[in-house]
Design a protein around this motif. Structure first.
Motif, PDB file in Angstrom:
ATOM      1  N   THR A 195      42.507 -69.560  13.826  1.00 46.40           N
ATOM      2  CA  THR A 195      41.832 -68.806  12.762  1.00 46.40           C
ATOM      3  C   THR A 195      42.790 -68.452  11.622  1.00 46.40           C
ATOM      4  OG1 THR A 195      42.217 -66.821  14.082  1.00 46.40           O
ATOM      5  CG2 THR A 195      40.040 -67.818  14.215  1.00 46.40           C
TER       6      THR A 195
ATOM      7  N   GLY B  91      48.297 -77.670   9.377  1.00 43.54           N
ATOM      8  CA  GLY B  91      47.211 -78.632   9.563  1.00 43.54           C
ATOM      9  C   GLY B  91      46.893 -78.831  11.030  1.00 43.54           C
ATOM     10  N   LEU B  92      47.942 -78.986  11.818  1.00 47.87           N
ATOM     11  CA  LEU B  92      47.780 -79.152  13.268  1.00 47.87           C
ATOM     12  C   LEU B  92      47.041 -77.958  13.859  1.00 47.87           C
ATOM     13  CD1 LEU B  92      49.344 -81.671  14.233  1.00 47.87           C
ATOM     14  CD2 LEU B  92      50.799 -80.152  15.543  1.00 47.87           C
TER      15      LEU B  92
ATOM     16  N   GLN C  75      45.178 -75.878  12.415  1.00 44.08           N
ATOM     17  CA  GLN C  75      43.792 -75.847  11.938  1.00 44.08           C
ATOM     18  C   GLN C  75      42.936 -76.800  12.765  1.00 44.08           C
ATOM     19  OE1 GLN C  75      42.943 -77.295   7.795  1.00 44.08           O
ATOM     20  NE2 GLN C  75      42.665 -75.119   7.435  1.00 44.08           N
ATOM     21  N   TRP C  76      43.474 -77.991  13.072  1.00 41.08           N
ATOM     22  CA  TRP C  76      42.714 -78.948  13.880  1.00 41.08           C
ATOM     23  C   TRP C  76      42.442 -78.395  15.266  1.00 41.08           C
ATOM     24  CZ3 TRP C  76      46.714 -83.119  12.218  1.00 41.08           C
ATOM     25  CH2 TRP C  76      46.418 -83.532  10.915  1.00 41.08           C
ATOM     26  N   TRP C  77      43.366 -77.583  15.770  1.00 38.55           N
ATOM     27  CA  TRP C  77      43.157 -77.004  17.084  1.00 38.55           C
ATOM     28  C   TRP C  77      42.168 -75.841  17.056  1.00 38.55           C
ATOM     29  CZ3 TRP C  77      49.143 -76.748  18.015  1.00 38.55           C
ATOM     30  CH2 TRP C  77      49.603 -78.035  18.285  1.00 38.55           C
TER      31      TRP C  77
END
Lengths: 231, 191
Positions: free
Chosen positions: B47, B39-40, B42-44
């Motif tokens: 890809t 999740g982290l 993905q937030w950053w």
């Protein structure tokens, strides 16, 4: 939640970001809460409620998540005309007006019922049109079979042209089902005043249903629907 | 970016020990940590967040095996630091081997009847109380309405948010499964 929202749109300072991220790694509940705020952002994006800057930030961060965007768009575009009411105690049949019924879908053949054209192909939705009559004495059961493969029944009620209201509510009840349309509006269809709503086919289990229609809170009439199982 | 786990039994064991003394609970905690690390990432903007999350935990496990002084209370911050490093390395790798750029400015128009029909079917597949709550909760995103729902259900707002998020995941999966059955396939976006 504003801190989390700001973080998700890239608007937090380094210290706040670090705090949120560290907490998210060690606190499952907090992580899922952040995911729920993401859901809200997807919905706001779908409804066009984000500012230009927010929209750009949203797309940078979440633009590749096409399934979530697709879902949010569908949720935003879904007409809120089908709402499941919580189950209520069945209080018995109310007095019903007589019914004159026109059916445009598949109907089971009964000895006393007139034969009706049957759709030969499998349809994903089907129309059922009913009209509310003036007296009870001329009422008869309307028998309907919902074929396999039908997902939605478009319930259409032909109203007395004099019964024009701002909004209508259609309610379908049986012993085990209580369904409501939410507020719907009437439309003109070839000179007829029609209110319509989509009923999920899977709630129409074989049973006898009472359909009631009200306009701006005033009861306009009733119809009886007998849903039969497919042979 | 392909990833093959270099986590040995020893380094995995050290990480599991740090997560929980009970191995079964530790395995669950490991999966939860992996999901949160993804999740982290993905937030950053990673890809391939799942692969990078695997790489992150692999490195954390190896570092623990090498004697890194990480405690249970400092594990989250440590994992974040390693994830950050993994993410920056992946960005350098992506610049050297760029993926096709996606033009994501315009969301796909999703008023198509099939999508809406799948959504209706999926909503109908919920039990009536869940369906009622979902429809009320997501109609308009109004705080007062949600507070009322939480009050009606006698749960906190946080519990309501989490419950609705989990239901939404189910619905999203259901809609995608329905679209696949109808023969809708993902088309690459135009660059």
């Amino acid at each position: 939640m504003n801190d989390v929202r700001s973080y998700l749109l890239g608007g937090s300072d380094e210290a706040t970001s670090e705090s949120i991220e560290t907490r998210a790694l060690q606190d499952d509940e907090f992580f899922e809460t952040i995911r729920s705020v993401e859901d809200d952002l997807f919905d706001q994006f779908a409804r066009g409620e984000l500012s230009d800057d927010e929209r750009a930030a949203f797309l940078r961060r979440f633009g590749q998540q096409s399934e979530r965007i697709r879902f949010a768009n569908a949720l935003a575009r879904r007409r809120p005309n089908v709402i499941a009411f919580p189950a209520r105690r069945w209080l018995g049949w109310a007095a019903a007006a007589a019914i004159a019924i026109g059916i445009t879908a598949l109907v089971v053949r009964q000895p006393a019922a007139p034969p009706v054209a049957v759709h030969s192909q499998v349809l994903r939705s089907m129309d059922v049109t009913l009209a509310i009559g003036a007296t009870r004495s001329s009422s008869q059961s309307t028998q309907v079979v919902v074929p396999n493969g039908i997902s939605t029944v478009n319930l259409r009620v032909r109203l007395n042209p004099a019964d024009r209201y701002e909004k209508y509510v259609m309610t379908l009840r049986s012993k085990g089902v209580s369904w409501g349309s939410g507020e719907v509006h009437a439309s003109n269809d070839a000179g007829d005043l029609i209110v319509a709503a989509k009923v999920p086919a899977n709630i129409l289990v074989p049973d006898t249903y009472e359909l009631s229609v009200s306009g701006d809170g005033e009861e306009l009439g009733f119809a009886t629907l007998e849903v039969r199982g497919q042979k | 970016m392909t990833h093959a786990s270099r986590l040995t039994a020893g380094s995995l064991g050290r990480l599991l020990d740090l997560l929980d003394a009970d191995r079964d609970r530790a395995a669950i905690a490991y999966e939860q940590l992996r999901e949160r690390a993804a999740g982290l990432l993905q937030w950053w903007g990673a890809t391939h967040p799942d692969e990078l999350a695997d790489e992150t935990l692999d490195r954390v496990g190896r570092k623990l095996d090498e004697g890194a002084p990480v405690t249970q209370s400092s594990l989250a911050a440590y994992v974040r630091g390693v994830a950050r490093l993994v993410f920056y390395e992946s960005r350098r790798a992506d610049r050297n081997d760029p993926l096709p750029r996606h033009d994501l400015a315009a969301p796909q128009p999703e008023g198509q009847p099939d999508v809406l029909e799948c959504l209706d079917e999926c909503l109908a597949s919920l039990d009536s109380s869940d369906r009622d709550v979902v429809l009320r909760y997501y109609e308009g995103n109004k705080v007062a309405v949600r507070q009322r729902i939480a009050s009606d259900l006698n749960i906190s707002m946080t519990a309501l948010r989490i419950r609705m998020h989990r239901l939404r995941i189910r619905l999203e999966s259901c809609v995608e499964a329905g679209l696949k059955r109808l023969g809708h396939f993902e088309h690459p976006l135009q660059a």
